[in-house]
Design an enzyme around this catalytic site. Structure first.
Site, PDB file in Angstrom:
ATOM      1  N   ASP A 196    -110.252 -16.307 -32.268  1.00 34.02           N
ATOM      2  CA  ASP A 196    -110.516 -17.211 -33.433  1.00 34.02           C
ATOM      3  C   ASP A 196    -109.323 -18.642 -33.889  1.00 34.02           C
ATOM      4  OD1 ASP A 196    -112.128 -15.048 -33.432  1.00 34.02           O
ATOM      5  OD2 ASP A 196    -110.978 -13.812 -34.637  1.00 34.02           O
ATOM      6  N   GLU A 227    -120.761 -14.583 -38.690  1.00 39.32           N
ATOM      7  CA  GLU A 227    -119.432 -14.288 -39.345  1.00 39.32           C
ATOM      8  C   GLU A 227    -118.586 -15.881 -38.851  1.00 39.32           C
ATOM      9  OE1 GLU A 227    -118.216 -10.943 -36.561  1.00 39.32           O
ATOM     10  OE2 GLU A 227    -118.232 -12.617 -34.581  1.00 39.32           O
TER      11      GLU A 227
HETATM   12  O1  FUB Z   1    -111.036 -11.444 -33.891  1.00 38.94           O
HETATM   13  C1  FUB Z   1    -111.663 -10.693 -34.525  1.00 38.94           C
HETATM   14  C2  FUB Z   1    -113.129 -10.194 -35.150  1.00 38.94           C
HETATM   15  O2  FUB Z   1    -113.751 -10.871 -33.844  1.00 38.94           O
HETATM   16  C3  FUB Z   1    -112.827 -11.870 -36.185  1.00 38.94           C
HETATM   17  O3  FUB Z   1    -112.496 -11.607 -37.193  1.00 38.94           O
HETATM   18  C4  FUB Z   1    -114.384 -12.303 -35.705  1.00 38.94           C
HETATM   19  O4  FUB Z   1    -114.881 -13.274 -36.453  1.00 38.94           O
HETATM   20  C5  FUB Z   1    -114.711 -11.631 -34.544  1.00 38.94           C
HETATM   21  O5  FUB Z   1    -114.212 -13.567 -33.568  1.00 38.94           O
END
Ligand code: FUB
Length: 321
Positions: A15, A222
């Site tokens: 991320d 997301e």
């Molecule tokens: O890294 C944990 C979670 O996985 C992130 O918050 C999401 O966007 C996904 O990448």
């Protein structure tokens, strides 16, 4: 993927939110590790406990690890799972926005403050009032106003909310209904709170209709990111279970945004999550995949690749593999 480069082969980082601060590139990733928790749709296996900050003078150059800059142990309201974060700069201070479950296992967004882009970051005593879900992206518009984009479905808990409130029994809309989407909110002058009720970020199709929940290759899941290019606002995001990075373009920070296409096709691993940075006149996509861990979805490695725009402002799709 041509010319992509892993940034930190000696540990697992995901991320990556990248920014240019004080003339350098700073990267704020999640810190993956082998927690031993079984993989599930709720993302319990993403059980991260701290953050590191990285910097580099140029894209091909050495990557400096500035060490641990924030840990769950230092966050008074913290429960478990330190997920995606981002950092903004205002008046000589740096504000880290992060996703973390509180002690009742509800995701909230927190803020931690530093005098430098490389931390350490000191957390506030409480989460941002009215915050929920995951994946904050901090965006500064040209007039100096800061906005936060956030939200994520499934493990990110967005499906349990309507109009910014938990609604018992609520879940994802039906396939033909308007898709749940990211939220956008203006931050207060002191950068520590929401300055208004978060607004729904509308993503429209080519006919001006909101994307539906069943449109799984285009609807939001997301990983919000906002950047500006030639006066337009580019909202980019992950489609999660269909593994694409997509983008939509609007005329202002709140939208609506019209869907444009795919930035990155699926990588090895379940998620990818990204950021855009312009540096020395070139544009780069920071993201992650799970090639170095042989596909372990919870052990991801951050990487960077140059990206290109077409004359009309659309983005040339990058192959994830
Ligand atoms: O890294 C944990 C979670 O996985 C992130 O918050 C999401 O966007 C996904 O990448």
């Amino acid at each position: 993927m041509k010319n992509a480069r892993y940034l930190y082969p000696s540990d697992f980082m995901a991320d990556p939110s990248a920014h240019v601060f004080e003339g350098k590139i700073y990267i704020y990733p999640s810190h993956d590790w082998e927690s031993g928790i079984a993989e599930n749709d709720n993302g319990d296996h993403f059980n991260m406990k701290d953050y590191h900050v990285f910097s580099m003078e140029d894209i091909g150059g050495e990557v400096t690890d500035h060490g641990q800059v924030l840990s769950i142990a230092d966050i008074p309201w913290g429960g478990r799972q330190l997920w995606d974060s981002d950092v903004a700069h205002k008046d000589g201070k740096y504000y880290m926005y992060f996703s973390l479950k509180d002690k009742t296992d509800i995701f909230r967004l927190g803020v931690a403050v530093s005098d430098t882009p490389y931390g350490p970051f000191v957390p506030q005593d409480n989460p941002i009032k009215g915050s929920y879900s995951i994946d904050p992206c901090a965006f500064e518009d040209e007039d100096g106003t800061h906005y936060l984009y956030f939200g994520g479905i499934w493990g990110g808990q967005l499906q349990f909310y309507r109009d910014n409130k938990i609604v018992p029994g609520s879940n994802l809309p039906h396939f033909h209904e308007q898709a749940l989407s990211a939220k956008v909110v203006r931050l207060t002058e002191d950068m520590l709170e929401f300055d208004e009720e978060p607004r729904e970020l509308l993503i429209l199709d080519e006919n001006g209709n909101p994307l539906t929940q069943g449109d799984t290759e285009r609807r939001f899941f997301e990983a919000s990111w906002m950047h500006k290019y030639k006066g337009k606002y580019y909202f980019s995001y992950s489609t999660g279970d269909t593994h694409l990075l997509c983008y939509a373009i609007g005329d202002n920070p709140y939208g609506p945004f019209t869907y444009q296409g795919v930035i990155l096709t699926p990588v090895v691993g379940w998620t990818t999550h990204h950021s855009f940075v312009e540096y020395n006149g070139k544009w780069y996509l920071f993201h992650h995949d799970a090639v170095p861990s042989n596909g372990k979805t919870w052990l991801r490695s951050m990487k960077v690749v140059e990206l290109y725009y077409n004359e009309d402002g659309t983005i040339k799709t990058i192959a994830g593999q």
